[in-house]
Each structure stands twice: as structure tokens, then as C-alpha cells.
Design an enzyme around this catalytic site. Structure first.
Site, PDB file in Angstrom:
ATOM      1  CB  VAL A   1     -43.825 112.038  64.817  1.00 32.23           C
ATOM      2  CG1 VAL A   1     -42.467 112.662  64.563  1.00 32.23           C
ATOM      3  CG2 VAL A   1     -43.660 110.736  65.579  1.00 32.23           C
TER       4      VAL A   1
ATOM      5  CE  LYS B   1     -41.278 103.230  62.730  1.00 34.74           C
ATOM      6  NZ  LYS B   1     -41.636 103.828  63.978  1.00 34.74           N
TER       7      LYS B   1
ATOM      8  CD  GLU C   1     -29.823 110.228  64.146  1.00 32.14           C
ATOM      9  OE1 GLU C   1     -28.771 110.569  63.608  1.00 32.14           O
ATOM     10  OE2 GLU C   1     -29.976 109.107  64.689  1.00 32.14           O
TER      11      GLU C   1
ATOM     12  N   GLY D   1     -35.785 106.955  68.006  1.00 30.46           N
ATOM     13  CA  GLY D   1     -36.385 108.232  68.396  1.00 30.46           C
ATOM     14  C   GLY D   1     -35.366 109.329  68.621  1.00 30.46           C
TER      15      GLY D   1
ATOM     16  CB  ILE E   1     -30.832 107.616  70.707  1.00 32.67           C
ATOM     17  CG1 ILE E   1     -31.541 107.351  72.041  1.00 32.67           C
ATOM     18  CG2 ILE E   1     -29.353 107.288  70.792  1.00 32.67           C
ATOM     19  CD1 ILE E   1     -31.422 105.908  72.524  1.00 32.67           C
TER      20      ILE E   1
ATOM     21  N   GLY F   1     -49.416 106.811  72.152  1.00 32.75           N
ATOM     22  CA  GLY F   1     -48.846 107.182  70.853  1.00 32.75           C
ATOM     23  C   GLY F   1     -47.486 106.558  70.588  1.00 32.75           C
TER      24      GLY F   1
ATOM     25  CD  GLU G   1     -44.753 102.018  64.223  1.00 32.68           C
ATOM     26  OE1 GLU G   1     -44.995 102.398  63.077  1.00 32.68           O
ATOM     27  OE2 GLU G   1     -44.091 102.688  65.042  1.00 32.68           O
TER      28      GLU G   1
ATOM     29  CE  LYS H   1     -37.879 102.223  65.420  1.00 28.27           C
ATOM     30  NZ  LYS H   1     -38.651 102.087  66.663  1.00 28.27           N
TER      31      LYS H   1
END
Ligand code: HSE
Length: 393
Positions: free
Chosen positions: A14, A96, A120, A125, A127, A178, A181, A196
Site C-alpha cells: 500500500v 484496521k 477510510e 480498500g 470503497i 499482496g 495479510e 473492518k
């Protein structure tokens, strides 16, 4: 607008995705001043001068006004994020586990320090579900929020269903891409989507739960027999997170595999995509669909939060002040399919009613109604025996 000076923690999937995005959106005035990473010896795609191994180089730098935290370890993330806020820096995170486990105290700290704390990217991800639950549905009577909150398990279930692929092979593929986790048990055991769901529940209903208050059954027990059963009925199996309002003052939240029929919007959510169905009194059903994992999709949500800090955006947590005694209940009756090998599992689970039984060809299952509390009580037994429980949506 003053240019943003970003201190970035983490340069994994990320972190690199975000860096790429910032490089390609040159109209957005943001500079990544330093990137703090753990491993000094790992080859990096950028010159070494961009990196530091000392968090103080970011936290002590008064020029840096935004910390973007994208590391894996939730405890280290918590230390970074709280210290950054104490120093008056805005924070954007995708962690998260950290957010779900410490939400109440993090919100308090952000209020005390008057900074923005946004996350967010931590839920589904790309959304934009958190800001929508918080702002758009701020006065709607939400009946339920239900969806696929984990890309890796959806990727695995899709490949098992479409290609008959072996669970272990597709899990390795999800890791390589990727999506998974570092400890993929968090995905396949349902822990990641439970974090989440915990966060989404805070924004949907104003209720700050502990993740372990929510039953999470993962996908480790889903077998080729279960997939065949679903296929014969024209259904798919999806790992579904769900929180629903029951009456005026109770909500129920749980996460487990569900059979999903073609009429359900979640039926077409495949691969690493996520989908969220929001059902409310006046807007009726609405469906959000997008990539739930991966560097660029998750990085896009981080970018949106980064941008939101430039106009001082903060979540209002308005529903928390208005919840009026709404509580979590586990007294909910669910319709489930239970596939088992040992009869003893069936003897321990008290079904309210069994409407279908099947024995034969090495496949034993029952379908019937059972209280969520029974599943919670027998969670360890179910896991040890290899039995699978799949809700009928
Ligand atoms: N492991 C997570 C998933 C990454 O597969 O959804 C995105 O949160």
C-alpha cells in the site's frame, strides 16, 4: 493551500501504491518528506536518501504536518499514530486492527489534540464506505450493512468455485499478489474482516464494539463438498460481514460464510473485489462495489483521506452521541447449513429446528435454524472437528 509535508510509515504494497499515486497526481501539492521503514537492508525502488529507520526523524520534524501510517504491526502503528497526534500532526492510517482495537481512545485523543484522524482505507480498500456511513447516512434509518469485507478470502473462494483450485494454492497466490495479510490467518480466520465490521458498526450505528464481541467464522473449513453443494443450488459461498438493526434498541453483528443466490448483489462480487449492501428505510437497498485490496486501490482511499485533511475534515461520530441505549445482542436465530464428520458435533449444537438431513457419499449435513449464541458457544468445537457452518442468506 500550504503544501502537505508527509511523513510516511511503511513502504509495502500500500505504501508503494500510494507513492505511485502521489507521483502521478502532480496537481495535488503534497511532498513525501521521509519514509520510515523497518528493514534497512531490503532493496528499495527509490534512492536510500528517501528512507529513514528512525521514527523520530518524522515525529520530531515540525515541518511534517501529516503522518500516513501504512505498516503491518498494529502495536507499533498504535505507538506511531498516538505520538503523531500528541505532536499535533494529522494522521491517516489503513491499519484496521489498530483502529478496531483502540477506536474509542483514538477518537478521544484526536478530539483532545484537535487533529484529523482518518482511516477510510482500513475498510473495504477502495470503497468509500466509512465516509458514506458517517455523512451520507447520518440521519437515515439503517436496517443493515452487509458485505464482503476481505479481498483475499473472496479471491480464494472465487478460484475454488470457478477453477476447482486447491485452497492452499490460491492462498499462496493471494499472498503473492499482496492481498493477504503477512499472517494470512487474519484473512482466512475472519479476523481481518471482523476488524473492518467493528469499524463500520461504529459509523453505521454509533456503537463502539470490541472485535471479539462479534462472532467470526472464517473459510478454513470450506471444502470442495460445500462448494459442490452451493453449485448444485446455483449459489456461491461468500464470507459475509453483517450488522443489522433489530427493533429500536438492538443490533446484531456477525461474520461467517453465507450461501449467496444470484439475485443477491454480492453474488457477482468475485476475485479480490469487495461489495457492501446498505439497506435503509428511505433510500432502500444500495450497493457499493470495488477492489478491496491491493496497492493502488487501497492507496486511492489513502489519497482521498490525505486530501480530506487539507480542508480539516474529521469524522463527527454523530451517531455515538445519539445512540440512546442501542446495544449488541447475540440472541438471533439464523438459518444455517452444517456439514460435519463426527455425529458428536451435531449432538452438541442445539438447533431450534432441523428441516433437512442428509447422510451419504461421505457427506453429512443438516439445514436448520439455530441461535447465534449456540454457534458462539461451540466455535472451538466446530473448528476442531472440521465442520463447516454456512448461513443461508
Ligand atoms: N488482507 C486484506 C484483504 C487486505 O484481503 O482484504 C485489505 O484490507
Amino acid at each position: 493551500m500550504n503544501p502537505l509535508k508527509i511523513g510516511l510509515f511503511g513502504f509495502g504494497c500500500v505504501g508503494q501504491g500510494l507513492y505511485d499515486i502521489l507521483e502521478s497526481t502532480k496537481t495535488f501539492p503534497a511532498e513525501v518528506v521521509k519514509i520510515c521503514v523497518k528493514n534497512a537492508n531490503k532493496p528499495r525502488p527509490l534512492p536510500l536518501s528517501h528512507f529513514t529507520w528512525d521514527s523520530a526523524e518524522i515525529l520530531d520534524n515540525p515541518e511534517i504536518n501529516l503522518v500516513v501510517e501504512l505498516i503491518d504491526n498494529a502495536d507499533e502503528a498504535y505507538a506511531i499514530v498516538t505520538e503523531a497526534m500528541r505532536r499535533g500532526k494529522n494522521v491517516v492510517t489503513a491499519n484496521k486492527k489498530m483502529v478496531a482495537e483502540h477506536l474509542a481512545e483514538l477518537v478521544e485523543l484526536q478530539q483532545e489534540m484537535g487533529v484529523s484522524f482518518l482511516y477510510e482505507a482500513a475498510v473495504c480498500g477502495s470503497i468509500p464506505i466509512i465516509r458514506n456511513l458517517e455523512e451520507y447516512y447520518d440521519n437515515e434509518l439503517l436496517y443493515s450493512v452487509r458485505g464482503i469485507f476481505n479481498g483475499s478470502t473472496n479471491f480464494i473462494l472465487t478460484k475454488m468455485y470457478n477453477e476447482g483450485a486447491a485452497y492452499a494454492t490460491v492462498l499462496a497466490e493471494a499472498q503473492q499478489l499482496g492481498f493477504a495479510e503477512s499472517d494470512p490467518t487474519l484473512d482466512v480466520g475472519g479476523f481481518d474482516p471482523r476488524f473492518k465490521l467493528t469499524i463500520a458498526t461504529a459509523h453505521a450505528y454509533g456503537l463502539f464494539l470490541r472485535p471479539d464481541e462479534i462472532l467470526a467464522l472464517g473459510i478454513q473449513q470450506i471444502s470442495a463438498q460445500d462448494i459442490r453443494f452451493a453449485r448444485e443450488k446455483g449459489w456461491k459461498i461468500k464470507l459475509v460481514a453483517q450488522v443489522s438493526k433489530l427493533g429500536d434498541d438492538q443490533i446484531a453483528a456477525y461474520l461467517m460464510p453465507q450461501f449467496v443466490a444470484p439475485a443477491d448483489p454480492l453474488h457477482k462480487v468475485d476475485e479480490e473485489y469487495n461489495g457492501v449492501v446498505v439497506e435503509a428505510a428511505f433510500s432502500s437497498k444500495q450497493f457499493f462495489y470495488g477492489k478491496g485490496a491491493g496497492g493502488h486501490p487501497t492507496g486511492s482511499a489513502v489519497l482521498s483521506d490525505i486530501s480530506a485533511t487539507t480542508y480539516g475534515y474529521r469524522y463527527g461520530y454523530k451517531k455515538r452521541d445519539r445512540i440512546n441505549g442501542v446495544q449488541l445482542t447475540q440472541d438471533v436465530v439464523l438459518e444455517v447449513y452444517l456439514r460435519y464428520t463426527h455425529e458428536s458435533v451435531l449432538n452438541h449444537l442445539k438447533f431450534n429446528h432441523i428441516r433437512e438431513r442428509y447422510y451419504g457419499d461421505g457427506l453429512n449435513y443438516v439445514i436448520g435454524s439455530i441461535n447465534l449464541q449456540e454457534l458462539i458457544r461451540n466455535k472451538a468445537r466446530l473448528a476442531e472437528s472440521g465442520a463447516s457452518v454456512i448461513a443461508l442468506g
